[in-house]
Design a protein around this motif. Sequence first.
Motif, PDB file in Angstrom:
ATOM      1  N   ASP A 143      19.960 -81.556  21.449  1.00  0.00           N
ATOM      2  CA  ASP A 143      18.875 -82.035  22.325  1.00  0.00           C
ATOM      3  C   ASP A 143      19.141 -81.637  23.775  1.00  0.00           C
ATOM      4  O   ASP A 143      18.251 -81.206  24.488  1.00  0.00           O
ATOM      5  CB  ASP A 143      18.755 -83.563  22.238  1.00  0.00           C
ATOM      6  CG  ASP A 143      18.298 -84.019  20.865  1.00  0.00           C
ATOM      7  OD1 ASP A 143      17.400 -83.365  20.298  1.00  0.00           O
ATOM      8  OD2 ASP A 143      18.862 -85.000  20.348  1.00  0.00           O
ATOM      9  N   ARG A 199      24.353 -68.930  21.765  1.00  0.00           N
ATOM     10  CA  ARG A 199      23.255 -69.651  22.404  1.00  0.00           C
ATOM     11  C   ARG A 199      23.289 -71.135  22.036  1.00  0.00           C
ATOM     12  O   ARG A 199      23.513 -71.463  20.871  1.00  0.00           O
ATOM     13  CB  ARG A 199      21.920 -69.058  21.954  1.00  0.00           C
ATOM     14  CG  ARG A 199      21.574 -67.814  22.727  1.00  0.00           C
ATOM     15  CD  ARG A 199      20.501 -66.981  22.083  1.00  0.00           C
ATOM     16  NE  ARG A 199      20.218 -65.834  22.936  1.00  0.00           N
ATOM     17  CZ  ARG A 199      21.058 -64.818  23.131  1.00  0.00           C
ATOM     18  NH1 ARG A 199      22.240 -64.790  22.554  1.00  0.00           N
ATOM     19  NH2 ARG A 199      20.724 -63.814  23.940  1.00  0.00           N
ATOM     20  N   LYS A 210      22.305 -75.818  18.015  1.00  0.00           N
ATOM     21  CA  LYS A 210      21.067 -76.434  18.486  1.00  0.00           C
ATOM     22  C   LYS A 210      21.337 -77.907  18.770  1.00  0.00           C
ATOM     23  O   LYS A 210      21.917 -78.601  17.914  1.00  0.00           O
ATOM     24  CB  LYS A 210      20.033 -76.336  17.356  1.00  0.00           C
ATOM     25  CG  LYS A 210      18.651 -76.057  17.823  1.00  0.00           C
ATOM     26  CD  LYS A 210      17.755 -75.748  16.644  1.00  0.00           C
ATOM     27  CE  LYS A 210      16.344 -75.905  17.135  1.00  0.00           C
ATOM     28  NZ  LYS A 210      15.365 -75.668  16.142  1.00  0.00           N
ATOM     29  N   ASN A 226      11.879 -73.330  23.789  1.00  0.00           N
ATOM     30  CA  ASN A 226      12.878 -74.239  24.344  1.00  0.00           C
ATOM     31  C   ASN A 226      13.877 -73.415  25.132  1.00  0.00           C
ATOM     32  O   ASN A 226      14.074 -72.235  24.838  1.00  0.00           O
ATOM     33  CB  ASN A 226      13.621 -74.957  23.214  1.00  0.00           C
ATOM     34  CG  ASN A 226      12.757 -76.026  22.596  1.00  0.00           C
ATOM     35  OD1 ASN A 226      12.062 -76.751  23.295  1.00  0.00           O
ATOM     36  ND2 ASN A 226      12.774 -76.097  21.277  1.00  0.00           N
ATOM     37  N   THR A 245      20.670 -73.773  21.958  1.00  0.00           N
ATOM     38  CA  THR A 245      19.239 -74.034  22.112  1.00  0.00           C
ATOM     39  C   THR A 245      19.046 -75.538  22.237  1.00  0.00           C
ATOM     40  O   THR A 245      19.643 -76.312  21.489  1.00  0.00           O
ATOM     41  CB  THR A 245      18.478 -73.485  20.881  1.00  0.00           C
ATOM     42  OG1 THR A 245      18.838 -72.115  20.742  1.00  0.00           O
ATOM     43  CG2 THR A 245      16.981 -73.607  21.043  1.00  0.00           C
ATOM     44  N   CYS A 246      18.268 -75.955  23.220  1.00  0.00           N
ATOM     45  CA  CYS A 246      18.146 -77.392  23.464  1.00  0.00           C
ATOM     46  C   CYS A 246      16.772 -77.725  24.062  1.00  0.00           C
ATOM     47  O   CYS A 246      15.993 -76.830  24.372  1.00  0.00           O
ATOM     48  CB  CYS A 246      19.255 -77.873  24.384  1.00  0.00           C
ATOM     49  SG  CYS A 246      19.727 -76.738  25.671  1.00  0.00           S
ATOM     50  N   LYS A 247      16.535 -79.013  24.206  1.00  0.00           N
ATOM     51  CA  LYS A 247      15.277 -79.401  24.872  1.00  0.00           C
ATOM     52  C   LYS A 247      15.488 -79.448  26.369  1.00  0.00           C
ATOM     53  O   LYS A 247      14.580 -79.202  27.149  1.00  0.00           O
ATOM     54  CB  LYS A 247      14.839 -80.779  24.365  1.00  0.00           C
ATOM     55  CG  LYS A 247      14.473 -80.749  22.881  1.00  0.00           C
ATOM     56  CD  LYS A 247      14.001 -82.112  22.421  1.00  0.00           C
ATOM     57  CE  LYS A 247      13.826 -82.120  20.920  1.00  0.00           C
ATOM     58  NZ  LYS A 247      14.516 -83.232  20.284  1.00  0.00           N
ATOM     59  N   SER A 296      26.296 -69.974  17.605  1.00  0.00           N
ATOM     60  CA  SER A 296      25.124 -70.545  18.282  1.00  0.00           C
ATOM     61  C   SER A 296      24.807 -71.898  17.653  1.00  0.00           C
ATOM     62  O   SER A 296      24.980 -72.079  16.447  1.00  0.00           O
ATOM     63  CB  SER A 296      23.930 -69.600  18.128  1.00  0.00           C
ATOM     64  OG  SER A 296      24.185 -68.432  18.880  1.00  0.00           O
ATOM     65  N   ALA A 351      17.531 -72.022  26.200  1.00  0.00           N
ATOM     66  CA  ALA A 351      18.800 -71.799  25.498  1.00  0.00           C
ATOM     67  C   ALA A 351      19.835 -71.344  26.521  1.00  0.00           C
ATOM     68  O   ALA A 351      19.591 -70.415  27.289  1.00  0.00           O
ATOM     69  CB  ALA A 351      18.628 -70.746  24.413  1.00  0.00           C
TER      70      ALA A 351
END
Length: 508
Positions: free
Chosen positions: A33, A224, A31, A214, A226-228, A29, A216
Motif C-alpha cells: 500500500d 519496483r 506490491k 499507481n 508498486t504502491c498507492k 519487485s 512505483a
Amino acid sequence: MENFQTPQFPESYWRDSVKLPTFPKLQESIKVDVGIVGGGITGITTAYLLAKQNLKVALLDAGVILNGTTGHTTAKITAQHGLIYDEIIQHFGIEKASLYYQANAEAKQFIEQTVDQHRIDCDFKKEDAYIYTNAKSYLTNLENEKKAYDQLKIDSELTDKIPLNMLVKSALIMKDQAQFHPLKYLKVLTEKSKENGVQFYEQTTAVDVEHNNNPAIVTSEGHRITCKYVISASHFPFFDKESFYFSRMYAERSYVTAIKSPKDFPGGMYINAESPTRSIRSTSMNGEDLWLISGESHKTGQGDSTITHYNKLKEFAHRHIGINDVVYRWSAQDLTTLDKIPYIGSITKNEDTILVATGFRKWGMTNGTIAAKILTDQILEKDNPYKELYTPSRFQADPAVRKFARMNADVAKHMIKGKLEYTKNNIDELSTDDATVTRINGNRTGVYRDQNNELHMVDTTCTHMGCEVAWNSGDRTWDCPCHGSRFSYTGEVIEGPAKRPLAKIDNE
Ligand code: FES
C-alpha cells in the motif's frame, strides 16, 4: 589546554550503544500500500503508524536504517527550536506560530506516550530547555522571544542564571521538555512495525518513481515497489518531480563531541542564541554523565578543516566544563527550508500520491514525529490541523524570495570558485589519511591516500549540477558546497540531491 585526543574516527554514541536489527536487500519487485524511502525517525514512525492501521508497508534504506541524521542527532525533544517564535509571528502571524508550537508539543507528547505504552527503556527524561546568550546584542532578541512565548501561552521564564556553572547575560527557559536515546526508542518502533507486517529492506537505493496507474519506486537494481502512496523520508528527497527542492533548501553540517567531565551534569538542555552555536545536553553512559557538546555549524562543503570544528568544541568544553576524556565525536547534516518551516505533504500541489518530509532544520525529533502523523493522516484521508502550515507548495513572498535569491547567488559563486581552486600538492608527498585536489590529465581530481597507502581518485565535479566538491577531513568525504551532496572517498553517494557517484579517475 591539555591535549585531549579527539577519537580518530567519527562514531555516534547512539549508534555505538545499541544493537539494531539488520534487514535484507530487496531482491524482487513487490506490491504494497505504502512504500517509504528512508529509515530515520520520520520513515520508521510513519511505518509504525500505518502498520497499526493494517496498511501493507515497505520501508527501504539506501544504507542501513538509523544511520543518517537520526543516528547523529543531539536528540532533544523540544518545541524550543532556537529563536523562532518571534520570527514566525512577524512573518506569518500568531496563528501559524501557534500551530508550529502545537505541532511540536504534540510530537513530544506522542513520543512520551509511546515510550509509556511500550515501556521503552530509552533514557527518556523530562528537562527544561534553555536558550542563553552572552552577547549584549542578543538581549532584545531573547526579550522578543519571551514576548512571543507569552502570546503563545508557552510556559516559560526569562532568567540571568542557568544551572550550568557558566555566566550568561540572559536565558529563556521553555519548561517541561524532554530528551532520550533516539535509537533505543526507534529500535522498539522498528520491532513493533515488523511485528505488524512492515517489510524492511536495507542496502536498497531508490532512484526514481514511475507513474502509471499507481506510483512505483524504482531501485538502482531495477526492482519496483508498486504502491498507492510513496513517501520520501530520505532526508534530501530521493525524488524531486521537477520541484527543485535543492534550490529551496540549504544543507549545513554540525559537530558533536561526547565528553566525560569531572563535573556532574546539573540537568537541563541548552543552546546559545548567537553564533557559533553551542548546544549542551547530557546522557548517561554506564551510569556516568556523558556531556554532549555540539555546534560549529557551517554550510556543507564550505567550512574550515573539520578537525578545527571539533577542536573549537573541545576548547569550549575545557573552558566551561572541564574534560576528563573525549569519548566520541560525530557530525550531522541538516536541511533548512526557505522559511525555516519543514516541507511535509504532497511533493507538488497536484500530486496526492507522492509525499515528502524534509527540511527539519536541526529539530528532527519533533518535526520528524509530527511529519509521520501528518503523512499518516493524509494517507488515511483524515484531517490534520498542521497540514497547511507544512505543505511544501506554500508560497510566502516574505522572507523566502529574498533568501532564495541569496542562496542561488551563493551557489553561482561556488560553481565558479570551485573550478578555479587547486591545491598544488604533489600526490607523492600526500601523507596517509589525507586528501588534496589536483589536476590529472586536465581533470580536476580529488585524491585521497588511505591508511594502507592506497590512492583513491575521483573527478571532483558534483554529479548533481556540476559544482566542485571539497574535502571533509573529519568524515573523509567529498562534500558539495552548492546543495549539500556528499560522496565517500571512493565517490559513492552518501547524501543527495546527487544520485550518481563521482567518476573514478585511473592513476595511470
Ligand atoms: Fe547540487 Fe552538488 S549538490 S551541485
